[in-house]
Motif scaffolding. Structure first.
Motif, PDB file in Angstrom:
ATOM      1  N   GLY A 112       2.642   3.121  -4.713  1.00 25.68           N
ATOM      2  CA  GLY A 112       3.323   2.667  -5.910  1.00 25.68           C
ATOM      3  C   GLY A 112       4.249   1.505  -5.629  1.00 25.68           C
ATOM      4  N   SER A 113       4.793   0.952  -6.695  1.00 27.55           N
ATOM      5  CA  SER A 113       5.708  -0.190  -6.559  1.00 27.55           C
ATOM      6  C   SER A 113       6.781  -0.077  -7.636  1.00 27.55           C
ATOM      7  CB  SER A 113       4.944  -1.505  -6.692  1.00 27.55           C
ATOM      8  OG  SER A 113       5.806  -2.605  -6.532  1.00 27.55           O
ATOM      9  N   LEU A 114       8.068  -0.079  -7.220  1.00 23.87           N
ATOM     10  CA  LEU A 114       9.176   0.032  -8.168  1.00 23.87           C
ATOM     11  C   LEU A 114       9.404  -1.283  -8.908  1.00 23.87           C
ATOM     12  CD1 LEU A 114      11.731   2.081  -6.047  1.00 23.87           C
ATOM     13  CD2 LEU A 114      10.015   2.914  -7.670  1.00 23.87           C
ATOM     14  N   GLU A 115      10.376  -1.249  -9.819  1.00 24.56           N
ATOM     15  CA  GLU A 115      10.661  -2.426 -10.633  1.00 24.56           C
ATOM     16  C   GLU A 115      11.037  -3.636  -9.800  1.00 24.56           C
ATOM     17  OE1 GLU A 115      12.061   0.480 -10.785  1.00 24.56           O
ATOM     18  OE2 GLU A 115      11.830   1.374 -12.787  1.00 24.56           O
ATOM     19  N   ASP A 116      11.734  -3.394  -8.665  1.00 24.35           N
ATOM     20  CA  ASP A 116      12.173  -4.518  -7.828  1.00 24.35           C
ATOM     21  C   ASP A 116      11.130  -4.919  -6.787  1.00 24.35           C
ATOM     22  OD1 ASP A 116      12.266  -2.380  -6.140  1.00 24.35           O
ATOM     23  OD2 ASP A 116      14.384  -2.591  -5.595  1.00 24.35           O
ATOM     24  N   GLY A 117       9.936  -4.338  -6.862  1.00 23.73           N
ATOM     25  CA  GLY A 117       8.867  -4.687  -5.920  1.00 23.73           C
ATOM     26  C   GLY A 117       8.806  -3.821  -4.683  1.00 23.73           C
ATOM     27  N   THR A 118       9.751  -2.893  -4.537  1.00 27.82           N
ATOM     28  CA  THR A 118       9.749  -2.016  -3.359  1.00 27.82           C
ATOM     29  C   THR A 118       8.536  -1.102  -3.379  1.00 27.82           C
ATOM     30  OG1 THR A 118      12.165  -2.025  -3.294  1.00 27.82           O
ATOM     31  CG2 THR A 118      11.035  -0.263  -2.093  1.00 27.82           C
ATOM     32  N   GLN A 119       7.773  -1.119  -2.270  1.00 23.87           N
ATOM     33  CA  GLN A 119       6.630  -0.221  -2.171  1.00 23.87           C
ATOM     34  C   GLN A 119       7.094   1.210  -1.914  1.00 23.87           C
ATOM     35  OE1 GLN A 119       4.052  -2.496   0.740  1.00 23.87           O
ATOM     36  NE2 GLN A 119       2.465  -1.773  -0.651  1.00 23.87           N
ATOM     37  N   VAL A 120       6.430   2.160  -2.548  1.00 22.87           N
ATOM     38  CA  VAL A 120       6.769   3.568  -2.376  1.00 22.87           C
ATOM     39  C   VAL A 120       5.490   4.385  -2.257  1.00 22.87           C
ATOM     40  CG1 VAL A 120       8.970   3.424  -3.600  1.00 22.87           C
ATOM     41  CG2 VAL A 120       6.862   3.922  -4.873  1.00 22.87           C
ATOM     42  N   ALA A 121       5.650   5.600  -1.800  1.00 25.74           N
ATOM     43  CA  ALA A 121       4.556   6.575  -1.780  1.00 25.74           C
ATOM     44  C   ALA A 121       4.925   7.689  -2.746  1.00 25.74           C
ATOM     45  CB  ALA A 121       4.348   7.121  -0.375  1.00 25.74           C
ATOM     46  N   VAL A 122       3.978   8.074  -3.597  1.00 22.41           N
ATOM     47  CA  VAL A 122       4.233   9.076  -4.630  1.00 22.41           C
ATOM     48  C   VAL A 122       3.329  10.272  -4.354  1.00 22.41           C
ATOM     49  CG1 VAL A 122       4.258   9.588  -7.087  1.00 22.41           C
ATOM     50  CG2 VAL A 122       4.836   7.285  -6.284  1.00 22.41           C
ATOM     51  N   LYS A 123       3.938  11.410  -4.047  1.00 16.25           N
ATOM     52  CA  LYS A 123       3.181  12.628  -3.743  1.00 16.25           C
ATOM     53  C   LYS A 123       3.205  13.523  -4.970  1.00 16.25           C
ATOM     54  CE  LYS A 123       4.772  15.525  -0.574  1.00 16.25           C
ATOM     55  NZ  LYS A 123       5.053  16.154   0.746  1.00 16.25           N
ATOM     56  N   ILE A 124       2.024  13.735  -5.585  1.00 13.56           N
ATOM     57  CA  ILE A 124       1.902  14.504  -6.814  1.00 13.56           C
ATOM     58  C   ILE A 124       1.377  15.898  -6.496  1.00 13.56           C
ATOM     59  CG2 ILE A 124       0.817  14.639  -9.087  1.00 13.56           C
ATOM     60  CD1 ILE A 124       2.584  12.281  -8.980  1.00 13.56           C
ATOM     61  N   ARG A 125       2.038  16.921  -7.000  1.00 11.91           N
ATOM     62  CA  ARG A 125       1.534  18.270  -6.776  1.00 11.91           C
ATOM     63  C   ARG A 125       0.298  18.516  -7.631  1.00 11.91           C
ATOM     64  NH1 ARG A 125       4.016  24.114  -8.362  1.00 11.91           N
ATOM     65  NH2 ARG A 125       3.317  23.356 -10.386  1.00 11.91           N
ATOM     66  N   SER A 126      -0.769  18.973  -6.957  1.00 10.12           N
ATOM     67  CA  SER A 126      -2.001  19.274  -7.673  1.00 10.12           C
ATOM     68  C   SER A 126      -1.928  20.687  -8.244  1.00 10.12           C
ATOM     69  CB  SER A 126      -3.204  19.155  -6.741  1.00 10.12           C
ATOM     70  OG  SER A 126      -3.164  20.169  -5.751  1.00 10.12           O
ATOM     71  N   LYS A 127      -2.764  20.963  -9.236  1.00  9.99           N
ATOM     72  CA  LYS A 127      -2.775  22.280  -9.872  1.00  9.99           C
ATOM     73  C   LYS A 127      -3.248  23.363  -8.914  1.00  9.99           C
ATOM     74  CE  LYS A 127      -3.475  20.485 -14.549  1.00  9.99           C
ATOM     75  NZ  LYS A 127      -4.346  20.477 -15.750  1.00  9.99           N
ATOM     76  N   SER A 128      -4.036  22.953  -7.906  1.00 14.35           N
ATOM     77  CA  SER A 128      -4.572  23.924  -6.945  1.00 14.35           C
ATOM     78  C   SER A 128      -3.643  24.144  -5.751  1.00 14.35           C
ATOM     79  CB  SER A 128      -5.935  23.447  -6.422  1.00 14.35           C
ATOM     80  OG  SER A 128      -5.809  22.199  -5.755  1.00 14.35           O
ATOM     81  N   SER A 129      -2.489  23.463  -5.740  1.00 13.56           N
ATOM     82  CA  SER A 129      -1.585  23.564  -4.604  1.00 13.56           C
ATOM     83  C   SER A 129      -0.976  24.950  -4.505  1.00 13.56           C
ATOM     84  CB  SER A 129      -0.462  22.531  -4.713  1.00 13.56           C
ATOM     85  OG  SER A 129       0.508  22.726  -3.695  1.00 13.56           O
ATOM     86  N   ASN A 130      -0.856  25.425  -3.243  1.00 15.32           N
ATOM     87  CA  ASN A 130      -0.199  26.719  -3.006  1.00 15.32           C
ATOM     88  C   ASN A 130       1.317  26.596  -3.016  1.00 15.32           C
ATOM     89  OD1 ASN A 130      -2.623  28.133  -2.700  1.00 15.32           O
ATOM     90  ND2 ASN A 130      -2.800  27.489  -0.558  1.00 15.32           N
ATOM     91  N   GLN A 131       1.803  25.359  -2.987  1.00 16.84           N
ATOM     92  CA  GLN A 131       3.243  25.139  -2.937  1.00 16.84           C
ATOM     93  C   GLN A 131       3.816  25.254  -4.346  1.00 16.84           C
ATOM     94  OE1 GLN A 131       4.379  21.488  -1.111  1.00 16.84           O
ATOM     95  NE2 GLN A 131       6.548  21.941  -1.119  1.00 16.84           N
ATOM     96  N   GLY A 132       4.732  26.159  -4.524  1.00 15.81           N
ATOM     97  CA  GLY A 132       5.306  26.387  -5.834  1.00 15.81           C
ATOM     98  C   GLY A 132       6.618  25.660  -6.030  1.00 15.81           C
TER      99      GLY A 132
ATOM    100  N   PHE B 211      -0.150  19.883  -0.616  1.00 20.58           N
ATOM    101  CA  PHE B 211       0.643  19.733  -1.833  1.00 20.58           C
ATOM    102  C   PHE B 211      -0.151  19.015  -2.911  1.00 20.58           C
ATOM    103  CE2 PHE B 211       3.725  17.446  -4.474  1.00 20.58           C
ATOM    104  CZ  PHE B 211       4.598  18.471  -4.821  1.00 20.58           C
ATOM    105  N   GLY B 212      -0.879  17.983  -2.496  1.00 18.25           N
ATOM    106  CA  GLY B 212      -1.651  17.184  -3.448  1.00 18.25           C
ATOM    107  C   GLY B 212      -1.874  15.784  -2.924  1.00 18.25           C
ATOM    108  N   ASN B 213      -2.300  14.895  -3.802  1.00 13.06           N
ATOM    109  CA  ASN B 213      -2.585  13.511  -3.406  1.00 13.06           C
ATOM    110  C   ASN B 213      -1.303  12.702  -3.271  1.00 13.06           C
ATOM    111  OD1 ASN B 213      -5.292  14.044  -3.428  1.00 13.06           O
ATOM    112  ND2 ASN B 213      -5.708  13.060  -5.392  1.00 13.06           N
ATOM    113  N   VAL B 214      -1.379  11.697  -2.392  1.00 15.05           N
ATOM    114  CA  VAL B 214      -0.286  10.736  -2.222  1.00 15.05           C
ATOM    115  C   VAL B 214      -0.802   9.377  -2.670  1.00 15.05           C
ATOM    116  CG1 VAL B 214       1.342   9.669  -0.626  1.00 15.05           C
ATOM    117  CG2 VAL B 214       0.619  12.040  -0.267  1.00 15.05           C
ATOM    118  N   TYR B 215      -0.065   8.730  -3.580  1.00 20.58           N
ATOM    119  CA  TYR B 215      -0.502   7.470  -4.159  1.00 20.58           C
ATOM    120  C   TYR B 215       0.453   6.346  -3.772  1.00 20.58           C
ATOM    121  CZ  TYR B 215      -3.290  10.559  -7.143  1.00 20.58           C
ATOM    122  OH  TYR B 215      -4.152  11.509  -7.592  1.00 20.58           O
TER     123      TYR B 215
END
Length: 656
Positions: free
Chosen positions: A380-400, A374-378
């Motif tokens: 992240g941290s929300l406003e309240d400090g909660t850690q999260v993982a953000v998966k961004i779809r890359s332009k080369s991804s086969n997933q539509g 799908f792409g890279n996973v980064y």
């Protein structure tokens, strides 16, 4: 004080009831000095809870040397100065045994002495000795309350199964559809009852409320009537209660509803049309009929209004073809008052992020956690400090868009402790992303392969726990969702671990819904999945089933056992299934085990896990277990391993 003798010739059992393996009988010991006795001293170390009635001693003998005609080997045996009546004359390349028979007694020390008779020209010899602790049969029988309850169930429903003798003892003859737990301190307990599709009729028997240790109760797809007993909520160990596909009626008791709401009980009651789920008393039949008529009229009106709204929507879209989600954003990245900040234009009850927000919470996508199709996973941290993982779809991804929206919708609707939870998503113009809970210990693949930042070798007990938790997540997809789901991409990289090394299934972009009434399959127009993990039947028929996930999970289990990838090159390409089968066929379980585990495991649990994995990967779909069966069997493996950790197991012999 001993010297060893051996032979490469096969030692025949000669009808020996113990059937000692030839490999054991091919070696023996004898005194260094032919004039000396052969002494074996053994001190038992009984556990406080094991009040043994005595010890049975069995000694095995074979003559490994072809003796000349003028030579003879004959000797007496005494145990704690009590001589056994008959002398021993071992047979050449044959087997024989001697035991203390009925003369069993308890002592703090056992001194076994073997000494030559007056006519013997050779010293004593022995190949093997076994010590058995004798315990009362009443101490190992299944818990009496469980026995009474299951006998009542058998009589009440006239169960047509091979249910005879003790339900849990011996382990190799546990009653069909039951799973038991075994500890050294207590009697065996029934922890799982699967009576799905067993033709049960009548009310739910009150005897089910007497299984105090039961964790899983499946009464689905029968002809049960009446109400759901509220007393089932008092079974504190019960985590899954499947009553779907019956003819039950009435309201669900507040106690059961409370347990389903706090997450301690997964209650499945689908396909029982007369069940009330709001905790209130059900309306009388006549009132219900009137309400049904009003409801049909109301639904018809709503459908007409929806169709009009949809038609108007597409009409306006055609007038403004360039309008998209990005045009609804202000320059500061917040949503316009038209949609309301935080509301999802997809109609999903989850938070929608703008791309600008994702840049902020990931610090401009600074730290990459991983990369997939799908792409890279980064991180992240929300406003309240909660850690999260953000998966961004890359332009080369086969997933539509379709796969992306599928994963968003699934993650919004499903909730289970062993499935990754979604916090929100982003659909901002060409930008698509998922925001889900942060799994600090990365993927299972990283731990097994030794690659990545989380490459810590997992001990066998931890691997088993991960297997159980992953299996529970898949079982929920297959049985807890309505409609059920096939994951279609089960693999070690899609099993994530949190800070407590708890496992959760991830990546639902390829998931498909199926229906129990349609042979639990869904046809697809292309094969998806990862080489080495894909079910051969799915590749042939293009029909994904729940058994496709079972196959893939079997591969994951083999990876956990061996520490090797699904496809090996040694130097020829071979599947992990074939590699394991070759070694198990020779009885070589230790040759299968990941060498990094260093022997810190119960061989019974290891062997059983490997056998479960091979059952999951058998070619015939009908012979593969369900994920429910896999969960129960893996839990047994984990119980064996925990008994070892608690000092409750001292045997390394596989008896299955």
């Amino acid at each position: 004080m001993w010297s060893s003798i051996s032979t490469t010739e096969t030692v025949q059992s000669d009808g020996d009831v113990f059937e000692v393996p030839s490999m054991v009988m091919q070696t023996a010991v004898t005194p260094l000095n032919a004039a000396m006795n052969l002494e074996i001293i053994w001190s038992p170390n009984p556990q406080p809870q094991n009040q043994s009635l005595g010890y049975l001693i069995i000694m095995h003998f074979s003559e490994l040397q072809l003796l000349p005609s003028n030579a003879e080997r004959q000797f007496y045996i005494s145990i704690n100065d009590m001589q056994l009546p008959e002398p021993v004359s071992p047979h050449y390349l044959g087997t024989g045994f001697v035991s203390n028979g009925n003369a069993r007694y308890r002592d703090n020390k056992y001194n076994i002495s073997m000494y030559a008779t007056a006519n013997s020209t050779l010293p004593p010899v022995i190949s093997a000795v076994e010590f058995f602790s004798v315990i009362s049969a009443t101490n190992i029988a299944t818990d009496s309350q469980d026995v009474s309850a299951i006998m009542a169930i058998k009589a009440n429903y006239e169960v047509q199964k091979n249910w005879m003798g003790d339900p849990c003892v011996p382990k190799t003859m546990v009653w069909e559809r039951l799973t038991c737990s075994y500890t050294s301190d207590n009697s065996p307990r029934i922890i799982s009852i699967n009576l799905s599709s067993s033709g049960l009729n009548g009310d739910i028997s009150s005897s089910f409320t007497n299984f105090k240790a039961v964790q899983y109760l499946d009464l689905s797809n029968n002809n049960l009537t009446g109400s759901i007993p509220g007393a089932l909520s008092q079974l504190t160990s019960l985590t899954i209660l499947d009553l779907s596909g019956n003819h039950l009626n009435g309201s669900i008791s507040p106690e059961l509803l409370k347990r389903t709401q706090d997450g301690s009980l997964n209650l499945r009651h689908g396909n029982n049309p007369d069940i009330c789920t709001d905790g209130n008393s059900c309306q009388p039949t006549k009132t219900k009929n009137k309400l049904a008529i009003y409801g049909v009229v109301l639904i018809a009106v709503i459908v007409v209004l929806v169709l009009v709204a949809v038609a108007l929507f597409f009409f306006l879209r055609q007038r403004n073809p360039g309008e998209n989600l990005a045009s609804e954003m202000k320059n500061d990245g917040h949503r316009t008052e038209k949609d309301g900040y935080g509301n999802s234009p997809l109609g999903l009850e989850t938070r929608q992020f703008t791309y600008i927000e994702l840049e902020r919470i990931t610090n401009n996508f600074r730290r990459v956690l991983g990369k997939g199709g799908f792409g890279n996973v980064y991180e992240g941290s929300l406003e309240d400090g909660t850690q999260v993982a953000v998966k961004i779809r890359s332009k080369s991804s086969n997933q539509g868009d379709k796969e992306f929206l599928t994963e968003v919708q699934i993650l919004t609707l499903i909730h289970h402790k062993n499935l990754v939870s979604m916090i929100g998503y982003c659909k901002d113009g060409e930008h698509m992303a998922l925001v889900y809970e942060f799994m600090s210990e990365g993927t299972l693949e990283e731990h097994i392969s030794g690659k990545g930042n989380n490459a810590v070798c997992l001990p066998w007990r931890q691997r088993l726990r991960i297997a159980v938790e992953s299996a529970q997540g898949l079982e929920y997809l297959h049985k807890g969702c309505n409609p059920p789901l096939v994951h279609r991409d089960v693999k070690a990289t899609n099993i994530l671990l949190n800070a407590k090394l708890e496992a959760k299934i991830a990546d639902f972009g390829l998931s498909k819904a199926f229906h129990h009434n349609d042979d639990t399959h869904v046809s697809t127009n292309r094969i998806v999945g990862t080489p080495g993990y894909v079910d051969p039947d799915y590749q042939t028929t293009w029909r994904a089933t729940s058994k496709s996930d079972v196959y893939s999970f079997g591969i994951v289990l083999l990876v956990l056992v061996t520490g090797k990838p699904p496809i090996l090159r040694t130097p020829h390409t071979i599947s992990i299934i074939e590699w394991v089968q070759q070694r198990l066929a020779q009885g070589n379980i230790e040759g299968v085990v990941d060498v990094r585990i260093h022997g810190d495991h119960d061989i019974n649990s290891m062997w059983k896990a490997a056998v479960i994995a091979l059952k999951c990967t058998t070619e015939a779909l009908a012979e593969r277990p369900t994920m429910t069966d896999v969960v129960a069997q893996l839990q047994e493996c984990l119980n064996l391993e925990e008994e070892l950790a608690d000092g409750g197991s001292d045997s390394g012999i596989y008896n299955g």
